[in-house]
Design a protein around this motif. Structure first.
Motif, PDB file in Angstrom:
ATOM      1  N   UNK C  58      11.473  14.450  -8.635  1.00 12.65           N
ATOM      2  CA  UNK C  58      10.775  14.749  -7.396  1.00 12.65           C
ATOM      3  C   UNK C  58       9.588  13.799  -7.233  1.00 12.65           C
ATOM      4  N   UNK C  59       9.020  13.628  -6.048  1.00 12.15           N
ATOM      5  CA  UNK C  59       9.515  14.171  -4.786  1.00 12.15           C
ATOM      6  C   UNK C  59      10.629  13.321  -4.167  1.00 12.15           C
ATOM      7  N   UNK C  60      10.676  12.045  -4.514  1.00 11.59           N
ATOM      8  CA  UNK C  60      11.729  11.227  -3.908  1.00 11.59           C
ATOM      9  C   UNK C  60      12.182  10.141  -4.871  1.00 11.59           C
ATOM     10  N   UNK C  61      12.178  10.517  -6.163  1.00  5.09           N
ATOM     11  CA  UNK C  61      12.502   9.538  -7.198  1.00  5.09           C
ATOM     12  C   UNK C  61      13.988   9.311  -7.354  1.00  5.09           C
ATOM     13  N   UNK C  93       8.167  15.049 -11.730  1.00  7.52           N
ATOM     14  CA  UNK C  93       7.584  13.775 -11.315  1.00  7.52           C
ATOM     15  C   UNK C  93       8.237  12.653 -12.090  1.00  7.52           C
TER      16      UNK C  93
END
Lengths: 415, 381, 176
Positions: C58-61, C93
């Motif tokens: 998250x959030x857009x990994x 993260x």
């Protein structure tokens, strides 16, 4: 006291406890700007006269037509939607849930629907779908065991679509839990014993499972001290109100501990036995608890030994050599089961062989143990157990718990 | 541990503590429906490096952070009004307070002004009613903490705001930020945590829920403060001390007896002496008096201080004395280790004589004023 | 000038790349293990036919997706958005993902440290975690895998370990 490399802890619930704690509810509602609470409960609670006590305590905050006592033993989406409608049509502004696990789950479901104006509850299922505080929810537990007055999860079943929706969010924690001795005073000894052992299993498992942390530990120790001391007392003297209140407080502390540290093998195999054989949850916990300790002993001996002082006090602690303290904890828990068995005239089962239904038919035939061992592989509690478990491990533990013999620790597989 | 007739306890604060705790912040904020946090701090107090560490934790999150790094000890409602207008204008939806003491107090009061959408923040007062949840507030403590960061109190501009909604939603304790520059800073934080936790733990209105926090706080200070003081670079020890500080604030939020707190606070307000320094000086005197009065349960301190074995060896009647003796040795070792860095009395702390009058005046207004003044006389040196 | 500065969050290209490469590698290793190891194969056999799971941060990994397609287990690339996912494992993260994928923290430890969010039916999620554990034992030297799993399977035969390891590494690298 151990500080893990990383941990999280949260219990935002305001706890109000006492012999007359219910009388505080009107004031608590005012503090939250609420005037018209919807009371959610079930028929059993209502027929035991507990709603009358709550009603009397509510005084001018009581609206007789806002008492819903139709929560089924298994939470039901239909009931959730119906109660949400009742809430909305009557301009309610808070929920008071009086009961056990199913009532709490239903109330949490209703709260999601009315707070989020949710047409479809499913949209809010899973972890983290709720992002803001819901309407004020006051939980009044009527058993001293489940701890659901302080947990952040709810399970609602859609019986039409055969779906089980699980919800997890800190916003599902009730705002307030009111622990009042009058709510558990009429519980019969057998139910008292099994719910009390459920609470003890929360406190003990929370103390040895992988997610333990200093705050869950502190809650566990306090819970173990209170439950171990007061459970035999309430089982023997159901109307001892100080002991009743102590059990309610102990169970709540245990609930806080396990909802942060999670539970392991005892719950893992206990859930599976419950779902395969229909054995009441508390009985499964009581029977499995010594085995959970034995199975994890080689990884958690120090933690388990740490339970001795809160359980027995100083004298026994001093007399027990350090190397035997963990074993002593296990034998004391076995002894507690035996004492409860005596107090209940043999009805509190000590091992699975003894569990019988009303007709006296065994509920857990030995042949189903493999099925239970397999079912346990699909239960999430295994993640938090210190030692790994596979099918053979589960079966070995179940066999011992069926016969009622201690686990042969040489047979436990180690890495 | 028999419960008293009716008691209440609440700790609205979630704790995230340990390795990479800061990096969970974007997800935590998203869970609180926030995506545009404003950092409130003081570059002078926490240092540029701490601010950079916090900013870097948001790396890869795509979030834009606001930063106000100019909180001072003299911050007032004028600053709050100014910041409130910026917050509402730029639509910040959460506040992250980085640091301790005044920084967190300012953040709490700002959160109040922003959440209540006050037309004029100057009108805020401790009497302003708060009946609902405020916007998300996160506290990220650094080594210098008073313990009150996690409490429901805000001491701001000589006034005390109090509401359970003022407490932060989340405290994030990260070892990269808790290491102190020197032993005296962490000693002051540890002593403040100890003082608050002890006072809560022995108070007549203690309850098992609150005791869980004070128990863990006392145990952590006892086990970790010497290491944290002797080796300020010790990650684990300072992390434990800041954990204790955070827990002590949760317990102190709900405790009634607060003599140590009042004494510590008045010297902080008037002379900016870290709260724990004064609490350390007062601890033996105040606890000795509590023992004499016989209302508070000092014996309850022994178990968290010494652990199962020594506790079990001590007869019940001797536990209160034993606890005081342990605390006495603990403090003596601490003073021994820090020498001149940790003052033992007000003279060593450099409190000028002319200010004493003012301090005694302020204390005189308290309902326990006459008593508190006797303690001040005893620590004068 | 305002007293409040706006600071856009930085990028973490190195950690992102590392995590991305490791997810890719692990994804292909699972595909390979499903062919080589009987236990992994059995776990997949018990899952539904179109079973799909993702592991990402998250959030857009970066992410990876594994799915059963026509009876075979396939690495389906790095974009979970295109698939109906039964189980979603999300690391909080990119830094936490780095801790896990650089073996400083095991999957089990990361779960108990609240770094891993699991969404989906519990029995399926548990099967995925068991599969990940077995694959870790194959991919890692014993000293590291011993930390990464709760109980290192010392009852495995030397043949299963060595043969499996060679098979999985070869197939992972060749993508077969």
């Amino acid at each position: 006291m151990l500080l893990p490399d990383y941990y999280e802890f949260c219990c935002r619930v305001k706890i109000v406890a006492g012999h007359d704690a219910l009388e505080k509810i009107p004031e608590l509602l005012t503090e939250r700007g609420a005037k018209r609470p919807l009371i959610i409960t079930d028929k059993g609670v209502a027929s035991a006269g507990l709603i009358d006590i709550v009603s009397a305590a509510l005084k001018d905050r009581l609206f007789a037509d806002l008492i819903a006592d139709n929560v089924p033993p298994d939470s039901d989406l239909r009931v959730v939607n119906q109660l949400a409608k009742l809430y909305q049509e009557n301009d309610c502004d808070a929920i008071i849930a009086v009961g056990g696990g199913s009532v709490m789950d239903t109330a949490k479901g209703v709260n999601i629907v009315v707070s989020e104006n949710a047409a479809d509850l499913m949209a809010f299922s899973g972890v983290g779908a709720l992002k803001r505080p819901l309407k004020p929810l006051i939980a009044v537990p009527t058993t001293a065991g489940t701890g659901s007055e302080v947990t952040q999860v709810a399970v609602i079943k859609d019986h039409e679509k055969h779906l089980k929706m699980a919800f997890g969010s800190y916003f599902l924690l009730p705002d307030i839990s009111v622990l009042d001795s009058r709510m558990t005073m009429t519980m019969p000894p057998l139910i008292t014993a099994m719910t009390g052992m459920d609470a003890l299993s929360h406190a003990v498992e929370a103390y040895y499972c992988l997610q333990k942390n200093p705050l869950s530990d502190a809650h566990s120790l306090a819970a173990v001290r209170m439950i171990y001391h007061y459970l035999p007392i309430v089982a023997e003297n159901p109307s001892d109100r100080n002991a009743r209140l102590s059990m309610a407080v102990g169970a709540c502390l245990a609930g806080i501990a396990f909802s942060n540290s999670m539970v392991g093998l005892v719950h893992n195999l206990g859930h599976a036995t419950g779902s395969v054989c229909g054995v009441p949850h508390g009985i499964c916990m009581a029977i499995m608890l010594p085995y959970g300790l034995e199975y994890n002993m080689h990884k958690r001996e120090e933690a388990i030994a740490g339970l001795l002082l809160p359980m027995t006090g100083e004298a026994v602690y001093r007399e027990t050599p350090p190397a035997q303290r963990a074993d002593k904890v296990v034998s004391l828990i076995r002894q507690l089961n035996a004492d409860l068995n005596t107090i209940t005239g043999g009805r509190h089962a000590r091992f699975f062989q003894e569990v019988k239904d009303r007709e006296g038919k065994p509920l857990v035939p030995r042949e189903v143990l493999p099925e239970i061992a397999r079912a346990a592989l699909s239960d999430g509690a295994s993640i938090y157990n210190p030692e790994d478990t596979d099918y053979e491990d589960n079966l070995m533990v179940l066999e011992a718990a069926w016969e009622g013999i201690p686990l042969d620790r040489n047979k436990i597989k180690r890495g | 541990m028999n419960p008293v007739p009716v008691f209440a306890f609440t700790c609205p604060v979630k704790t995230n503590s340990g390795n990479k705790a800061l990096e969970h912040l974007p997800v935590e904020l998203a869970g609180l429906n926030a995506c545009r946090p404003l950092i409130i701090t003081s570059a002078k107090a926490v240092g540029r490096k701490a601010i950079r560490t916090l900013q870097n934790a948001f790396g890869d999150s795509g979030m834009t952070l606001g930063l106000f790094d100019g909180v001072t000890k003299t911050a007032d409602l004028g600053l709050i009004e100014h910041l409130k207008n910026i917050c509402l204008g730029k639509k910040y939806d959460a506040i992250i307070a980085l640091g301790g003491y005044d920084i967190v107090d300012a953040a709490k009061v700002l959160n109040l002004a922003v959440s209540l959408k006050m037309a004029d923040a100057h009108k805020l007062s401790p009497q302003t009613p708060v009946l609902r949840h405020l916007s998300p507030l996160v506290v990220v403590p650094t080594a210098a903490a008073s313990g009150l960061e996690t409490s429901k109190f805000a001491h701001f501009s000589r006034r005390i705001y109090s509401s359970e909604y003022l407490a932060p939603n989340l405290v994030v304790i990260d070892p990269r930020l808790t290491r102190a520059a020197d032993g005296k800073t962490i000693a002051a934080t540890g002593l403040a945590a100890l003082g608050r936790a002890v006072e809560s733990h022995i108070s007549a209105d203690a309850n098992p829920f609150r005791d869980a926090y004070s128990f863990a706080a006392i145990r952590f200070v006892k086990e970790n403060l010497p290491a944290a003081v002797n080796k300020p670079a010790d990650r684990k020890a300072s992390l434990a001390i800041l954990n204790a500080a955070s827990m002590s604030g949760c317990a102190a939020s709900e405790a009634n007896s607060a003599r140590l707190h009042k004494l510590g606070q008045v010297f902080y307000d008037m002379q900016h002496i870290p709260t724990g320094v004064i609490m350390g000086m007062c601890l033996p005197h105040v606890l000795g008096d509590y023992l004499q009065e016989g209302v508070n349960d000092l014996a309850a301190l022994l178990l968290p201080l010494v652990g199962d074995d020594e506790f079990s060896r001590t007869p019940a009647a001797k536990r209160a004395d034993a606890a005081l003796a342990v605390l006495g040795r603990f403090l003596a070792d601490l003073y021994g280790a820090l020498g001149k860095d940790l003052p033992r009395n007000l003279r060593e702390a450099g409190v000028p004589g002319y200010i004493m009058e003012d301090i005694l005046d302020v204390l005189g207004k308290d309902n326990e004023g006459p008593y508190l003044r006797t303690v001040v006389e005893r620590i004068a040196g | 000038m305002s007293i409040v500065k706006d600071i856009p969050s930085a990028k973490k290209p190195f950690k992102r790349a590392y995590v991305g490469i490791f997810l890719w590698f692990t994804g292909r290793a699972i595909q390979a293990a499903a062919k080589v190891d009987k236990e992994v194969k059995k776990e997949f056999d018990n899952l539904p036919d179109d079973f799909t799971f993702s592991l990402g941060c998250l959030p857009n990994g970066p992410s990876m997706v594994i799915g059963k397609r026509n009876g075979a287990v396939k690495y389906l690339g790095g974009n979970p958005g295109q698939h109906k996912v039964h189980v979603r494992l999300a690391i909080k993260s990119v830094d936490a993902a780095f801790l896990i994928l650089s073996f400083q923290e095991s999957t089990a430890l990361a779960t108990t440290r609240n770094r891993l969010i699991t969404d989906g039916e519990v029995p399926y999620a548990l099967a995925v975690i068991r599969i990940l554990d077995i694959v870790e034992v194959y991919l890692l030297p014993k000293i590291i895998a011993g930390l990464a799993v709760k109980r290192y399977p010392k009852q495995w035969s030397a043949g299963r370990k060595l043969g499996g390891r060679i098979g999985i590494y070869t197939r992972t690298i060749l993508g077969i």
